[in-house]
Write a protein that holds these residues in place. Structure first.
Motif, short mmCIF file in Angstrom:
data_model
loop_
_atom_site.label_atom_id
_atom_site.label_comp_id
_atom_site.label_asym_id
_atom_site.label_seq_id
_atom_site.Cartn_x
_atom_site.Cartn_y
_atom_site.Cartn_z
N PRO A 75 30.11 50.35 39.61
CA PRO A 75 29.79 48.92 39.73
C PRO A 75 28.43 48.69 40.36
CG PRO A 75 31.32 49.57 41.45
CD PRO A 75 31.19 50.76 40.53
N ASP A 76 27.76 47.64 39.93
CA ASP A 76 26.47 47.26 40.49
C ASP A 76 26.69 46.14 41.51
OD1 ASP A 76 24.03 45.11 40.11
OD2 ASP A 76 23.34 47.19 40.13
N ILE A 77 26.13 46.32 42.71
CA ILE A 77 26.35 45.35 43.80
C ILE A 77 25.92 43.94 43.41
CG2 ILE A 77 25.71 44.70 46.14
CD1 ILE A 77 25.49 47.62 46.85
N GLU A 78 24.74 43.83 42.82
CA GLU A 78 24.22 42.50 42.46
C GLU A 78 25.07 41.86 41.37
OE1 GLU A 78 21.99 40.91 44.16
OE2 GLU A 78 21.91 42.68 45.46
N GLN A 79 25.62 42.67 40.49
CA GLN A 79 26.48 42.14 39.44
C GLN A 79 27.79 41.62 40.03
OE1 GLN A 79 27.49 44.90 36.31
NE2 GLN A 79 28.15 43.28 34.91
N ILE A 80 28.32 42.34 41.03
CA ILE A 80 29.53 41.88 41.72
C ILE A 80 29.27 40.54 42.39
CG2 ILE A 80 31.16 42.33 43.60
CD1 ILE A 80 30.80 45.31 43.09
N LYS A 81 28.14 40.42 43.10
CA LYS A 81 27.79 39.18 43.78
C LYS A 81 27.63 38.03 42.80
CE LYS A 81 25.50 41.28 47.80
NZ LYS A 81 24.20 41.40 48.54
N SER A 82 27.07 38.32 41.64
CA SER A 82 26.86 37.29 40.63
C SER A 82 28.19 36.76 40.10
CB SER A 82 26.03 37.86 39.48
OG SER A 82 25.88 36.89 38.45
N VAL A 83 29.12 37.68 39.86
CA VAL A 83 30.45 37.28 39.37
C VAL A 83 31.16 36.43 40.42
CG1 VAL A 83 32.73 38.10 38.68
CG2 VAL A 83 30.69 39.26 37.83
N LEU A 84 31.07 36.84 41.68
CA LEU A 84 31.73 36.11 42.76
C LEU A 84 31.11 34.73 42.94
CD1 LEU A 84 32.20 38.87 45.50
CD2 LEU A 84 33.81 38.11 43.75
N HIS A 85 29.80 34.63 42.76
CA HIS A 85 29.09 33.36 42.93
C HIS A 85 29.63 32.29 41.97
CE1 HIS A 85 25.76 30.45 42.25
NE2 HIS A 85 25.58 30.61 43.55
N ASP A 86 30.04 32.72 40.78
CA ASP A 86 30.56 31.78 39.77
C ASP A 86 32.06 31.56 39.90
OD1 ASP A 86 28.01 31.58 38.69
OD2 ASP A 86 28.32 33.24 37.29
N TYR A 87 32.67 32.20 40.88
CA TYR A 87 34.13 32.11 41.02
C TYR A 87 34.49 31.26 42.24
CZ TYR A 87 38.84 33.83 39.91
OH TYR A 87 40.16 33.92 39.51
N VAL A 88 33.90 30.08 42.35
CA VAL A 88 34.15 29.18 43.47
C VAL A 88 34.49 27.80 42.92
CG1 VAL A 88 33.15 28.07 45.51
CG2 VAL A 88 32.59 30.45 44.99
N GLY A 89 35.41 27.12 43.63
CA GLY A 89 35.83 25.79 43.19
C GLY A 89 37.13 25.86 42.40
N PRO A 90 37.38 24.88 41.55
CA PRO A 90 38.60 24.92 40.72
C PRO A 90 38.47 25.98 39.64
CG PRO A 90 37.26 22.99 40.17
CD PRO A 90 36.62 23.62 41.37
N ILE A 91 39.44 26.87 39.58
CA ILE A 91 39.42 27.99 38.64
C ILE A 91 40.71 27.99 37.82
CG2 ILE A 91 39.33 30.49 38.37
CD1 ILE A 91 36.73 29.39 39.40
N ASN A 92 40.59 28.09 36.53
CA ASN A 92 41.77 28.23 35.68
C ASN A 92 42.19 29.70 35.69
OD1 ASN A 92 43.76 27.22 33.76
ND2 ASN A 92 42.63 28.36 32.20
N GLN A 93 43.28 30.00 36.37
CA GLN A 93 43.68 31.39 36.60
C GLN A 93 44.95 31.76 35.84
OE1 GLN A 93 45.30 33.03 40.48
NE2 GLN A 93 43.21 33.81 40.60
N ILE A 94 44.92 32.91 35.21
CA ILE A 94 46.09 33.43 34.49
C ILE A 94 46.84 34.38 35.42
CG2 ILE A 94 46.90 34.76 32.50
CD1 ILE A 94 44.32 33.95 31.06
N PRO A 95 48.12 34.15 35.67
CA PRO A 95 48.88 35.02 36.58
C PRO A 95 49.02 36.44 36.02
CG PRO A 95 50.05 32.96 36.13
CD PRO A 95 48.94 33.06 35.14
N VAL A 121 49.23 33.47 29.42
CA VAL A 121 48.24 32.40 29.24
C VAL A 121 48.92 31.04 29.33
CG1 VAL A 121 46.56 31.38 27.65
CG2 VAL A 121 46.74 33.87 27.85
N SER A 122 50.16 30.98 28.86
CA SER A 122 50.89 29.71 28.90
C SER A 122 51.23 29.29 30.33
CB SER A 122 52.18 29.81 28.08
OG SER A 122 53.09 30.74 28.66
#
Length: 267
Positions: A75-95, A121-122
């Motif tokens: 894994p690339d550290i900056e790529q991990i941070k980028s993914v996390l940066h977009d994962y804030v707020g209301p998130i549609n999550q699949i259990p 998905v349902s």
């Protein structure tokens, strides 16, 4: 938390929230009358520290499952941070498939163990991620992440999302809940310590948090009027429930209760 006098009552008067097998951390336990506040604390945010191990995907999305995929790229550290940066707020999550979601009355993990793949998905729902950050890289194939999130959030789903976005196989290798509403690692009691204090009621009285601990952020109304009419008609009450309920037939949420109380006072 609760009234220390409830220590003298049977276990049936106690209620606790849950934490996933093989995870560790804070688990609030309500005693006696405090069980009535469980719906309030259940809605409060939780904070987790969890580790993601890259290179192997499991069917349970954690270390307990069977390996169903592998990847060699680190894994690339900056790529991990980028993914996390977009994962804030209301998130549609699949259990995760291995979860307690029900299909025709049967838990999804029970179906998965029988080889049936349920349509997760349902069961997707919107969860709220307040904050998420990379804490450290434990090695070139494992990292630790901290997340503060709302109720209903699956940590394993966060891990899977990160792996999908980075096109890497991964799974959660450990989870620790470090905060649950007003409770954190500084004001909790370990199970070992609880066992030591098992027969020392005086000390137990000192460490049990009062019921008000979980109600501090709820609106308080100070009334000086000696006598006040507190009744409202059925239609008004139903309209308030419909307007402020978080879900269908939700009459116990703080928003509904505050709206009803406010209407009773101002009428």
């Amino acid at each position: 938390y609760g009234d220390h006098r409830d220590l003298h009552y049977p276990l049936r008067r106690q209620r606790q929230m849950c934490i996933r097998d093989r995870a560790k951390g804070i688990l609030p336990i309500a005693l006696g009358e405090a069980t009535k506040t469980v719906p309030y604390i259940h809605e409060k945010n939780k904070t987790y520290l969890f580790a993601i191990k890259f290179g192997e995907q499991t069917d349970t999305d954690d270390a307990t499952g069977k390996i169903i995929g592998k990847s060699d790229r680190k894994p690339d550290i900056e790529q991990i941070k980028s993914v996390l940066h977009d994962y804030v707020g209301p998130i549609n999550q699949i259990p995760p498939i291995y979860s307690a979601k029900k299909f025709n009355g049967i838990r999804s993990y029970e179906l998965a163990r029988k080889g049936v793949v349920p349509d997760m998905v349902s069961k997707a729902k919107t969860v709220h991620i307040e904050n998420i950050k990379l804490v450290e890289m434990n090695s070139d194939s494992e990292c630790t992440i901290e997340v503060t999130c709302g109720t209903g959030t699956y940590i394993r789903s966060i891990s899977k999302h990160i792996g999908v976005k980075m096109n890497l196989c991964c799974h959660v290798s450990r989870i620790e809940r470090t905060r649950y509403g007003p409770f954190n690692l500084k004001n909790i009691l370990s199970i070992d310590r609880l066992m030591q204090l098992n027969h020392d009621i005086d000390n137990l009285n000192m460490i049990i948090s009062p019921i008000e601990t979980v109600l501090d952020d709820i609106l308080a109304v100070l009334i000086f009027i000696k006598e006040i009419k507190m009744s409202i008609d059925t239609k008004t009450k139903q309209d308030l429930i419909k307007k402020f309920a978080r879900k269908e037939n939700d009459t116990g949420s703080p928003e509904v209760q505050v709206a009803i109380l406010t209407t009773r006072i101002t009428n």
